[in-house]
Design a protein around this motif. Structure first.
Motif, mmCIF file in Angstrom:
data_model
loop_
_atom_site.group_PDB
_atom_site.id
_atom_site.type_symbol
_atom_site.label_atom_id
_atom_site.label_comp_id
_atom_site.label_asym_id
_atom_site.label_seq_id
_atom_site.Cartn_x
_atom_site.Cartn_y
_atom_site.Cartn_z
ATOM 1 N N TYR A 35 0.839 -1.185 0.000
ATOM 2 C CA TYR A 35 0.000 0.000 0.000
ATOM 3 C C TYR A 35 0.882 1.245 0.000
ATOM 4 O O TYR A 35 1.978 1.249 0.569
ATOM 5 N N GLN A 37 0.652 5.209 1.351
ATOM 6 C CA GLN A 37 -0.116 6.130 2.176
ATOM 7 C C GLN A 37 0.490 7.523 2.077
ATOM 8 O O GLN A 37 1.589 7.768 2.570
ATOM 9 N N LYS A 41 -4.634 11.283 2.704
ATOM 10 C CA LYS A 41 -5.331 10.528 1.659
ATOM 11 C C LYS A 41 -5.551 9.098 2.130
ATOM 12 O O LYS A 41 -4.787 8.574 2.937
ATOM 13 N N PRO A 42 -6.587 8.438 1.626
ATOM 14 C CA PRO A 42 -6.787 7.024 1.986
ATOM 15 C C PRO A 42 -5.651 6.162 1.472
ATOM 16 O O PRO A 42 -4.983 6.499 0.491
ATOM 17 N N LEU A 43 -5.463 5.046 2.138
ATOM 18 C CA LEU A 43 -4.475 4.078 1.663
ATOM 19 C C LEU A 43 -4.803 3.649 0.239
ATOM 20 O O LEU A 43 -5.965 3.383 -0.094
ATOM 21 N N LEU A 45 -4.107 0.780 -2.534
ATOM 22 C CA LEU A 45 -3.573 -0.549 -2.786
ATOM 23 C C LEU A 45 -2.752 -0.529 -4.071
ATOM 24 O O LEU A 45 -3.232 -0.069 -5.113
ATOM 25 N N VAL A 55 -2.107 -10.850 -8.160
ATOM 26 C CA VAL A 55 -3.514 -10.796 -8.548
ATOM 27 C C VAL A 55 -3.997 -9.377 -8.730
ATOM 28 O O VAL A 55 -5.137 -9.151 -9.093
ATOM 29 N N GLU A 56 -3.155 -8.410 -8.461
ATOM 30 C CA GLU A 56 -3.559 -7.014 -8.583
ATOM 31 C C GLU A 56 -2.371 -6.173 -8.972
ATOM 32 O O GLU A 56 -1.295 -6.303 -8.410
ATOM 33 N N ASN A 58 -2.629 -2.336 -9.530
ATOM 34 C CA ASN A 58 -3.671 -1.315 -9.536
ATOM 35 C C ASN A 58 -3.233 -0.063 -10.268
ATOM 36 O O ASN A 58 -3.175 1.012 -9.676
ATOM 37 N N LEU A 88 4.496 7.010 2.826
ATOM 38 C CA LEU A 88 4.724 5.852 3.691
ATOM 39 C C LEU A 88 4.258 4.621 2.925
ATOM 40 O O LEU A 88 3.111 4.560 2.477
ATOM 41 N N LEU A 90 3.406 0.769 3.026
ATOM 42 C CA LEU A 90 3.013 -0.236 4.005
ATOM 43 C C LEU A 90 2.861 -1.586 3.350
ATOM 44 O O LEU A 90 2.289 -1.709 2.268
ATOM 45 N N GLN A 104 -6.183 -8.121 7.657
ATOM 46 C CA GLN A 104 -4.825 -7.857 7.206
ATOM 47 C C GLN A 104 -3.981 -7.364 8.375
ATOM 48 O O GLN A 104 -4.428 -6.553 9.187
ATOM 49 N N GLN B 34 -14.096 -2.922 8.916
ATOM 50 C CA GLN B 34 -13.077 -3.007 9.957
ATOM 51 C C GLN B 34 -12.670 -1.621 10.407
ATOM 52 O O GLN B 34 -12.634 -0.680 9.609
ATOM 53 N N PHE B 36 -9.380 0.283 12.161
ATOM 54 C CA PHE B 36 -7.959 0.159 12.449
ATOM 55 C C PHE B 36 -7.498 1.386 13.236
ATOM 56 O O PHE B 36 -8.066 2.462 13.125
ATOM 57 N N LEU B 89 -8.891 4.502 11.305
ATOM 58 C CA LEU B 89 -9.327 4.325 9.928
ATOM 59 C C LEU B 89 -10.376 3.230 9.856
ATOM 60 O O LEU B 89 -10.285 2.219 10.550
ATOM 61 N N TYR B 98 -10.937 -9.204 -2.540
ATOM 62 C CA TYR B 98 -9.869 -9.207 -1.540
ATOM 63 C C TYR B 98 -9.502 -7.792 -1.119
ATOM 64 O O TYR B 98 -8.727 -7.601 -0.213
ATOM 65 N N LEU B 100 -9.577 -4.006 0.361
ATOM 66 C CA LEU B 100 -10.134 -3.152 1.391
ATOM 67 C C LEU B 100 -10.157 -1.731 0.853
ATOM 68 O O LEU B 100 -9.147 -1.248 0.341
ATOM 69 N N PHE B 102 -10.364 2.011 2.021
ATOM 70 C CA PHE B 102 -10.126 2.747 3.256
ATOM 71 C C PHE B 102 -10.679 4.167 3.195
ATOM 72 O O PHE B 102 -10.690 4.802 2.131
ATOM 73 N N GLY B 103 -11.076 4.667 4.363
ATOM 74 C CA GLY B 103 -11.310 6.089 4.520
ATOM 75 C C GLY B 103 -9.986 6.781 4.816
ATOM 76 O O GLY B 103 -8.967 6.125 5.053
ATOM 77 N N ALA B 104 -10.011 8.107 4.821
ATOM 78 C CA ALA B 104 -8.778 8.876 5.052
ATOM 79 C C ALA B 104 -8.419 8.961 6.534
ATOM 80 O O ALA B 104 -7.310 9.380 6.868
#
Lengths: 115, 112
Positions: A35, A37, A41-43, A45, A55-56, A58, A88, A90, A104, B34, B36, B89, B98, B100, B102-104
């Motif tokens: 990921y 970050q 902003k949202p993470l 993928l 499989v991804e 993106n 960052l 991850l 996860q 979920q 986090f 989060l 598979y 996820l 995520f929100g910020a």
């Protein structure tokens, strides 16, 4: 070592450098994830490997190249990055990526700065 | 495409006050949701997972509710402590996927 580990924790590189990020999971999981970050902003993928098969991918620029030699290790090879790639990074792993109760587990991340 | 929104973006409360964090999502066809926790410069730690068939989950001072039909979840943290200061989060997992989404995040500061 337990859980998910990442090295290095901090990395500063120039735009012409080549470097690699390493992730190792000690949980016996079948899937691993990268990921990105960025601040506020949202993470995002980037890549997913399940049973060592990707499989991804993106829509990630080709200057990021993943490698998964076995189910415990994941690498992210970096070359000719741009300043906007500073973030960052991850790594995560999970047991059953398509399962409804799958969780996860995340590593501590690598803080990357591109000059 | 699933969109996950968390409001507010930041929250500061005195110690002992109860915390209420909100998460909304646009597509209700989810497997689970979920919550986090992320400490500064660190990775994410899973707090609670609510399956789509459940209404809530509890762990200690934490309680998360899920209203799938309205696309909302709320995380309650009772009697907040300075150690609860972190970014929280939420993430949703869609059916047969598979990924996820995520929100910020909501950054919480608990003042001693």
């Amino acid at each position: 070592e337990t859980g998910v580990t990442q090295t290095p924790r901090h990395l500063v590189m120039g735009m012409t450098n080549k470097k690699s990020l390493k992730c190792e999971q000690h949980l016996g999981h079948n899937a691993m994830y990268w990921y990105k970050q960025s601040a506020k902003k949202p993470l995002e993928l980037m890549f997913v490997y399940s049973l060592e098969e990707r499989v991804e991918n993106n829509s990630v620029p080709s200057r990021f190249s993943p490698e998964c030699p076995n189910s415990s290790h994941l690498f992210l090879h970096l070359h000719t990055l741009q300043p906007e790639d500073s973030a960052l990074y991850l790594c995560a792993s999970s047991q059953d990526p398509y399962g409804g109760t799958d969780t996860q587990y995340f590593g501590p991340g690598t803080r990357l700065t591109v000059l | 495409k699933q969109e996950v929104t968390q409001i507010p973006a930041a929250l500061s409360v005195p110690e002992g006050e109860n915390l209420v964090l909100n998460c909304s999502f646009t597509d209700s066809a989810i497997y689970n949701l979920q919550w986090f926790r992320q400490d500064p410069g660190k990775g994410l730690t899973s707090l609670l997972l609510i399956q789509s068939s459940q209404r809530e989950q509890t762990s200690g001072r934490l309680n998360a509710s899920l209203d799938k039909s309205s696309g909302r979840s709320t995380l309650y943290i009772a009697a907040s402590q300075p150690g609860d200061s972190a970014t929280y989060l939420c993430a949703v997992k869609e059916l047969n996927d598979y990924k996820l989404s995520f929100g910020a995040g909501t950054t919480v500061t608990v003042r001693a």
